[in-house]
Design a protein around this motif. Structure first.
Motif, PDB file in Angstrom:
ATOM      1  N   MET A   1       0.852  -1.170   0.000  1.00 15.86           N
ATOM      2  CA  MET A   1       0.000   0.000   0.000  1.00 15.86           C
ATOM      3  C   MET A   1       0.898   1.234   0.000  1.00 15.86           C
ATOM      4  SD  MET A   1      -2.953   0.973   2.710  1.00 15.86           S
ATOM      5  CE  MET A   1      -4.209   0.080   1.829  1.00 15.86           C
ATOM      6  N   ASP A   5      -2.423   6.051   0.039  1.00 10.84           N
ATOM      7  CA  ASP A   5      -3.628   5.303   0.362  1.00 10.84           C
ATOM      8  C   ASP A   5      -4.041   5.445   1.828  1.00 10.84           C
ATOM      9  OD1 ASP A   5      -3.761   4.410  -2.238  1.00 10.84           O
ATOM     10  OD2 ASP A   5      -2.705   2.548  -1.815  1.00 10.84           O
ATOM     11  N   LEU A   6      -3.258   6.159   2.618  1.00 10.17           N
ATOM     12  CA  LEU A   6      -3.573   6.334   4.029  1.00 10.17           C
ATOM     13  C   LEU A   6      -4.535   7.505   4.211  1.00 10.17           C
ATOM     14  CD1 LEU A   6      -0.013   5.867   5.563  1.00 10.17           C
ATOM     15  CD2 LEU A   6      -1.821   4.160   5.323  1.00 10.17           C
ATOM     16  N   ASN A  25      -4.446   3.299   7.890  1.00  8.04           N
ATOM     17  CA  ASN A  25      -4.852   2.493   6.755  1.00  8.04           C
ATOM     18  C   ASN A  25      -6.384   2.489   6.721  1.00  8.04           C
ATOM     19  OD1 ASN A  25      -5.684   0.070   5.315  1.00  8.04           O
ATOM     20  ND2 ASN A  25      -3.529  -0.476   5.336  1.00  8.04           N
ATOM     21  N   THR A  28      -8.291  -0.019   8.849  1.00  3.82           N
ATOM     22  CA  THR A  28      -8.136  -0.016  10.304  1.00  3.82           C
ATOM     23  C   THR A  28      -9.496  -0.147  10.962  1.00  3.82           C
ATOM     24  OG1 THR A  28      -6.194   1.405  10.114  1.00  3.82           O
ATOM     25  CG2 THR A  28      -7.244   1.294  12.268  1.00  3.82           C
TER      26      THR A  28
END
Length: 52
Positions: A1, A5-6, A25, A28
């Motif tokens: 990733m 993408d966070l 993430n 999460t």
């Protein structure tokens, strides 16, 4: 990733101070977010979480 993408999340305490922003993430879990918040919570402050 990749880092793009966070997601950034910031939690505001009732006194106006913030925890974060921190990168998470998208997968999460709420439980993991809760644990993350609790580790950063100021000592001696009451705890009321409100997710909108």
């Amino acid at each position: 990733m990749s880092g793009g993408d966070l997601i950034d999340l910031k939690f505001r305490l009732f006194d106006g101070t913030d925890i974060g922003p921190n990168k998470y993430n998208p997968t999460t879990t709420v439980g993991a977010l809760k644990e993350s918040i609790l580790t950063r919570w100021p000592v001696g402050e009451s705890l009321t979480l409100l997710f909108l």
